[in-house]
Write an enzyme that holds these catalytic residues in place. Structure first.
Site, mmCIF file in Angstrom:
data_model
loop_
_atom_site.group_PDB
_atom_site.id
_atom_site.type_symbol
_atom_site.label_atom_id
_atom_site.label_comp_id
_atom_site.label_asym_id
_atom_site.label_seq_id
_atom_site.Cartn_x
_atom_site.Cartn_y
_atom_site.Cartn_z
ATOM 1 N N GLY A 1 0.822 -1.206 0.000
ATOM 2 C CA GLY A 1 0.000 0.000 0.000
ATOM 3 C C GLY A 1 0.856 1.255 0.000
ATOM 4 O O GLY A 1 2.088 1.197 -0.075
ATOM 5 N N PHE A 2 0.184 2.376 0.091
ATOM 6 C CA PHE A 2 0.844 3.685 0.096
ATOM 7 C C PHE A 2 1.849 3.782 1.257
ATOM 8 O O PHE A 2 3.070 3.868 1.038
ATOM 9 C CB PHE A 2 -0.261 4.751 0.181
ATOM 10 N N ASP B 1 1.030 -8.721 1.948
ATOM 11 C CA ASP B 1 -0.131 -7.999 1.415
ATOM 12 C C ASP B 1 -0.966 -8.971 0.580
ATOM 13 O O ASP B 1 -0.437 -9.947 0.040
ATOM 14 C CB ASP B 1 0.341 -6.843 0.517
ATOM 15 N N GLY C 1 -3.870 -2.409 -2.436
ATOM 16 C CA GLY C 1 -2.491 -2.056 -2.801
ATOM 17 C C GLY C 1 -2.083 -2.684 -4.118
ATOM 18 O O GLY C 1 -2.877 -3.383 -4.758
ATOM 19 N N ILE D 1 -1.268 -16.137 10.311
ATOM 20 C CA ILE D 1 -0.044 -15.664 9.649
ATOM 21 C C ILE D 1 1.128 -16.562 10.040
ATOM 22 O O ILE D 1 1.424 -16.718 11.236
ATOM 23 C CB ILE D 1 0.283 -14.205 10.061
ATOM 24 N N GLY E 1 -0.298 -12.062 17.434
ATOM 25 C CA GLY E 1 0.151 -13.427 17.726
ATOM 26 C C GLY E 1 1.578 -13.653 17.250
ATOM 27 O O GLY E 1 2.388 -14.276 17.948
ATOM 28 N N TYR F 1 -14.797 0.947 9.686
ATOM 29 C CA TYR F 1 -13.388 1.326 9.807
ATOM 30 C C TYR F 1 -13.088 1.800 11.233
ATOM 31 O O TYR F 1 -12.162 1.301 11.875
ATOM 32 C CB TYR F 1 -13.097 2.434 8.800
ATOM 33 N N THR G 1 -2.644 11.617 5.664
ATOM 34 C CA THR G 1 -1.297 11.661 5.091
ATOM 35 C C THR G 1 -1.388 11.460 3.583
ATOM 36 O O THR G 1 -2.258 10.730 3.107
ATOM 37 C CB THR G 1 -0.439 10.565 5.752
ATOM 38 N N ARG H 1 -9.651 9.359 -1.996
ATOM 39 C CA ARG H 1 -9.356 10.289 -0.912
ATOM 40 C C ARG H 1 -9.141 11.688 -1.492
ATOM 41 O O ARG H 1 -8.924 11.844 -2.686
ATOM 42 C CB ARG H 1 -8.144 9.803 -0.097
#
Ligand code: NAD
Ligand code: UDP
Length: 320
Positions: free
Chosen positions: A10-11, A31, A36, A61, A107, A150, A180, A191
């Site tokens: 991503g950014f 990712d 992204g 993960i 974790g 969100y 940002t 955005r």
């Protein structure tokens, strides 16, 4: 350090990968490309200190080998319902990345006795009734409003992070990121900075939602990334705001972008709000970051916009 960065394509994630590599660390980027792009990491492909794992963090993960730090940035981040990347169009994925993804990333940190840093957000303050926002403000959030997928996922993520700190003794950090912008923002995620820059470069009118008097405080990406690095290395486990305290109305931002790009097409005021509960005022109180991290932003809005324009022009000339 060997560092796991989720949301690496991503950014912000891609800039974080670069910063850690430039400081001599090893980076594992993770990712699933939901918002992204592989192109954000393409320039790191030949770097022996960089590895990439394509994975959805909402599933367990597994990272081979030891890690010293986990930075959890994976989450859709744009509120714009007009964009397929907007979190209102990815509501379940957004809640899962904030809840299950944070649990899985914590974790990994616990199993490795690694540091953990959560990318939280100014959105946890909701449409704030205290201004500027200090970290001890609890916020004003509708738990089932349009933005709640969100906001509440991030609030849950903060609570879970503190639970791992208090109960399991994990060395945790929480950064509350304020708006940002910079190169590698997705041109189509809706955005305000990408929307305005794209419109201005095409010499089209800029679309302002609401009356344009709502405020935001825009931070250039290099300042933010520097603050995050300092926070990770600090001993602070309480949340820290990182953002630029210079506050502008959305109308002022539009006028500034039109001035810098010499866009003659002006501004269209859409009148209707884009999404319910649009925060009317947002500005970080950065006393904590200044005191604890010795951090404050260096790049002004005009400078940051100038630095971002070449990336947008280049992307707009390509069609991938
Ligand atoms: P972005 O959309 O460019 O990056 C998010 C990345 O996370 C994307 O590459 C996406 O594919 C990945 N991702 C999402 N869900 C995933 C999953 N389940 N598994 C694996 N990867 C997943 O957005 P960004 O602006 O770089 O935001 C990064 C983080 O910073 C987010 O957590 C966001 O909430 C937070 N944040 C950003 C801002 C900002 O102004 N940019 C402000 C506040 C908070
Ligand atoms: N906005 C706007 N025009 C656009 C995109 C956004 O006027 O084309 C406004 C939006 O309504 C909000 C502000 O700009 O008031 C910031 O929006 P953004 O999506 O960047 O992020 P937010 O801070 O709302 O999460």
């Amino acid at each position: 350090m060997r560092v796991l960065i989720t949301g690496a394509a991503g950014f912000l994630g891609s800039h974080l990968c670069e910063l850690f590599l430039s400081k001599g660390h090893q980076v594992i980027g993770m990712d699933n490309f939901i918002t992204g792009h592989a192109r954000n990491l393409a320039h790191l492909a030949g770097n022996p200190d960089f590895t990439f794992i394509r994975h959805d963090v909402s599933d367990f993960i597994f990272v081979p080998g030891h890690v010293d730090a986990v930075l959890h940035f994976a989450s859709p981040a744009s509120p714009n319902p007009a964009s397929p990347y907007g979190y209102t169009n990815l509501p379940i994925q957004t809640m899962k990345a904030g809840a299950l993804g944070t649990h899985n990333a914590l974790g990994v940190a616990r199993a490795n006795k690694a540091r953990f840093l959560l990318a939280s957000t100014s959105e946890i303050y909701g449409d704030p009734q205290v201004h500027p926002q200090r970290e001890d403000y609890w916020g004003h959030v509708d738990p089932n409003g349009e933005r709640s997928v969100y906001d509440e996922a991030k609030r849950f993520a903060e609570a879970l992070t503190m639970a791992y700190h208090r109960f399991h003794g994990v060395e945790t950090r929480i950064v509350r990121i304020f708006n940002t912008y910079g190169p590698r923002m997705d041109l189509n995620d809706g955005r305000v900075v990408p929307n305005f820059l794209k419109q201005a470069i095409e010499k089209k009118p800029l679309t302002v939602y609401g009356d344009g008097q709502q405020t935001r405080s825009f931070c250039y990406v290099s300042d933010l990334i520097d603050g995050i690095y300092r926070l990770l290395l600090s001993d602070e486990h309480n949340p820290v705001n990182i953002g630029n305290p210079t506050e502008n109305t959305v109308m002022e931002l539009a006028e500034e972008i039109n001035r810098i790009t010499e866009n003659p097409a002006g501004i269209i005021v859409k009148k209707e709000l884009r999404l319910g509960h649009d925060p009317q005022r947002r500005r970080p109180d950065i006393t904590r970051a200044k005191t604890i991290l010795g951090w404050e932003p260096k790049v002004s809005l005009a400078e940051g916009i100038q630095k971002t324009i070449p990336y947008f022009k280049e992307r707009m000339s390509q069609d991938d």
